[in-house]
Design a protein around this motif. Structure first.
Motif, PDB file in Angstrom:
ATOM      1  N   GLY A   2       0.814  -1.190   0.000  1.00  4.50           N
ATOM      2  CA  GLY A   2       0.000   0.000   0.000  1.00  4.50           C
ATOM      3  C   GLY A   2       0.850   1.243   0.000  1.00  4.50           C
ATOM      4  N   LEU A   3       0.245   2.354   0.358  1.00  2.00           N
ATOM      5  CA  LEU A   3       0.910   3.655   0.326  1.00  2.00           C
ATOM      6  C   LEU A   3       0.999   4.217   1.732  1.00  2.00           C
ATOM      7  N   THR A  14       2.449  15.136  13.980  1.00  2.00           N
ATOM      8  CA  THR A  14       2.522  14.253  12.820  1.00  2.00           C
ATOM      9  C   THR A  14       2.003  12.866  13.187  1.00  2.00           C
ATOM     10  N   VAL A  15       1.423  12.207  12.220  1.00  2.00           N
ATOM     11  CA  VAL A  15       0.951  10.847  12.390  1.00  2.00           C
ATOM     12  C   VAL A  15       1.121  10.121  11.065  1.00  2.00           C
ATOM     13  N   GLN A  16       1.399   8.861  11.150  1.00  2.00           N
ATOM     14  CA  GLN A  16       1.600   8.064   9.947  1.00  2.00           C
ATOM     15  C   GLN A  16       0.255   7.538   9.454  1.00  2.00           C
ATOM     16  N   GLY A  17       0.038   7.610   8.132  1.00  2.00           N
ATOM     17  CA  GLY A  17      -1.173   7.075   7.529  1.00  2.00           C
ATOM     18  C   GLY A  17      -0.857   5.966   6.561  1.00  2.00           C
ATOM     19  N   ASN A  22      -5.582  -2.266  -2.107  1.00  2.00           N
ATOM     20  CA  ASN A  22      -6.890  -2.506  -2.714  1.00  2.00           C
ATOM     21  C   ASN A  22      -7.829  -1.310  -2.610  1.00  2.00           C
ATOM     22  N   ARG A  23      -7.372  -0.243  -1.904  1.00  2.00           N
ATOM     23  CA  ARG A  23      -8.192   0.968  -1.796  1.00  2.00           C
ATOM     24  C   ARG A  23      -7.528   2.173  -2.459  1.00  2.00           C
ATOM     25  N   MET A  24      -6.367   1.947  -3.053  1.00  2.00           N
ATOM     26  CA  MET A  24      -5.616   3.044  -3.647  1.00  2.00           C
ATOM     27  C   MET A  24      -6.382   3.737  -4.765  1.00  2.00           C
ATOM     28  N   PHE A  25      -7.165   2.996  -5.532  1.00  2.00           N
ATOM     29  CA  PHE A  25      -7.853   3.567  -6.691  1.00  2.00           C
ATOM     30  C   PHE A  25      -8.803   4.689  -6.301  1.00  2.00           C
ATOM     31  N   ARG A  26      -9.237   4.741  -5.049  1.00  2.00           N
ATOM     32  CA  ARG A  26     -10.172   5.765  -4.615  1.00  2.00           C
ATOM     33  C   ARG A  26      -9.492   7.104  -4.337  1.00  2.00           C
TER      34      ARG A  26
END
Length: 445
Positions: A2-3, A14-17, A22-26
């Motif tokens: 993922g990303l 700061t926080v990491q996301g 499978n949800r990147m396309f959104r």
């Protein structure tokens, strides 16, 4: 898969996301660095232990219900960047753990690597050796505290550095790199770029401008490179080409490297021994005595020690001349140098054939550079020790092997010659018999 994202709020927290693949396309069409978004309906999870880019203990996970809306017209006072700049000691504390990816800033001291002058990686692409990356650069950065650290840039970030470097009319002085991974290479702490690494030069950021200001104000009192910085090049395994590049680009200094190479020839024309003082300095001759230029003393008796030159070649087919000294000479020959002068005229003594037994083998050499190497017209590299390789310690005369021990009574474990209690301790001046002692060069007043 993922990303990974680094998110900053209005209070500079700061926080990491993380967006699963499978949800990147959104979201991928709307994602843009330094833009402001409103997030709704996300999941808060514990921050992962590896490759952290934030000090926060929690992270944000994008789920199917998560929405992300860009806020274009609203004036939000949110920082575009927040760095976690660390020192060499901080990197050393987490080296090889793959935990935190910190940031580093410093003054560029050395730049070298593949296609440095090429605008892109596609122009005269470097030859790939083994599994090595196709594109790399390595740098030395001097930090405020006087520590110098070596940094490796790979692939895309190396290409970005090259493009910025060649597009600037004035060569940059200060570099800030984000999310670097500390690794141990050749016994020293180094930093490697990651896929998320970004680079900033002189005036790109307030942080780099502040560092430049500090350099300008304190240039007369710049911190000297401390002992830990010498470890950046000491004990690192390099090629012959990289050693020569180091000499061409660095200021004269004392440095050590490891290098794998194969001896191809023993250069008999440069001799195989010398007459030394107890301090290992070559003795000079006067009409009536021997004189040590280091101890400033006259010696009537000198010590015979090995010193011979070999031509070597590495895996890239680069060649160099190495100088082997007494300790390794004894391990190769299995005898002190005096033994081979026993029945020979000193001036016409032929080089022992056993010294040629290393030809064709591949060894790991520890090479020591001195200030002389930076100005020499005929370049030779002194070997501090030979570490790996099968050294034949038996002479061609078929005489029984003799274990050569150091002053403490133990053999050098690097070569792997066996230790034995049947032989007494042997110092630098040990001889095999009183007869051989008489063969040491002596000049009477």
């Amino acid at each position: 898969m993922g990303l990974q994202l680094l998110l900053i709020d209005s209070e500079s927290n700061t926080v990491q996301g993380f967006i699963p693949a499978n949800r990147m396309f959104r979201y991928e069409d709307n994602l843009q660095a330094n833009s402001v978004y409103r997030l709704n309906k996300f999941m808060v999870t514990d921050c992962k232990a590896l490759y952290k880019v934030s000090d926060h203990r929690k992270s944000i996970l994008f789920i199917d219900q998560t929405t992300m809306t860009e806020l274009v017209e609203e004036n939000h006072q949110i920082d575009h960047q927040k760095f976690r700049i660390r020192s060499v000691n901080d990197f050393a504390a987490i080296v090889d753990t793959d935990t935190d990816l910190f940031d580093v800033i410093g003054q560029l001291r050395l730049i070298s690597g593949d296609n440095l002058r090429s605008p892109t990686t596609l122009e005269t692409a470097p030859q790939v050796i083994g599994t090595r990356a196709k594109d790399r650069l390595f740098l030395h950065l001097l930090m405020k505290d006087g520590e110098t650290i070596r940094i490796y840039l790979w692939d895309k970030i190396a290409a970005q550095f090259r493009e910025r470097w060649n597009s600037n009319q004035n060569q940059p002085t200060v570099l800030l790199l984000t999310t670097v991974n500390p690794r141990t290479i050749g016994g020293a702490v180094t930093l490697s770029s990651t896929t998320s690494t970004r680079l900033f030069f002189d005036t790109d950021l307030p942080e780099t401008e502040a560092f430049m200001t500090w350099l300008g104000e304190g240039r007369e009192n710049l911190p000297t490179v401390t002992s830990s910085s010498s470890a950046i090049t000491k004990l690192e395994t390099v090629t012959l080409k990289e050693i020569n590049t180091f000499i061409q680009n660095e200021i004269p200094q004392i440095a050590s490297f490891y290098c794998f190479a194969t001896p191809t020839e023993v250069l008999e024309q440069y001799g195989w021994y010398y007459i030394s003082c107890r301090c290992k300095t070559k003795l000079g001759k006067t009409e009536t005595s021997l004189y040590c230029p280091n101890c400033k003393k006259t010696n009537n008796v000198g010590i015979i020690r090995y010193r011979f030159e070999i031509s070597v070649r590495d895996e890239n087919n680069d060649v160099a001349t190495f100088v082997i000294f007494d300790d390794d000479g004894k391990k190769i020959a299995g005898r002190n140098a005096t033994y081979f002068l026993n029945d020979s005229n000193e001036e016409n003594a032929r080089m022992p054939d056993c010294l040629k037994s290393i030809i064709g083998g591949t060894y790991k050499f520890e090479i020591k550079l001195t200030k002389f190497n930076f100005t020499a017209t005929r370049q030779t590299f002194s070997v501090s020790r030979m570490i790996d390789g099968n050294i034949n310690s038996q002479t061609t005369t078929g005489i029984e092997n003799i274990n050569v021990q150091n002053a403490e009574g133990d053999t050098d474990p690097a070569i792997g010659m066996p230790s034995t209690n049947t032989h007494s301790k042997a110092s630098e001046t040990t001889e095999y018999s009183e007869k051989r002692k008489e063969k040491r060069p002596r000049l009477e007043n």
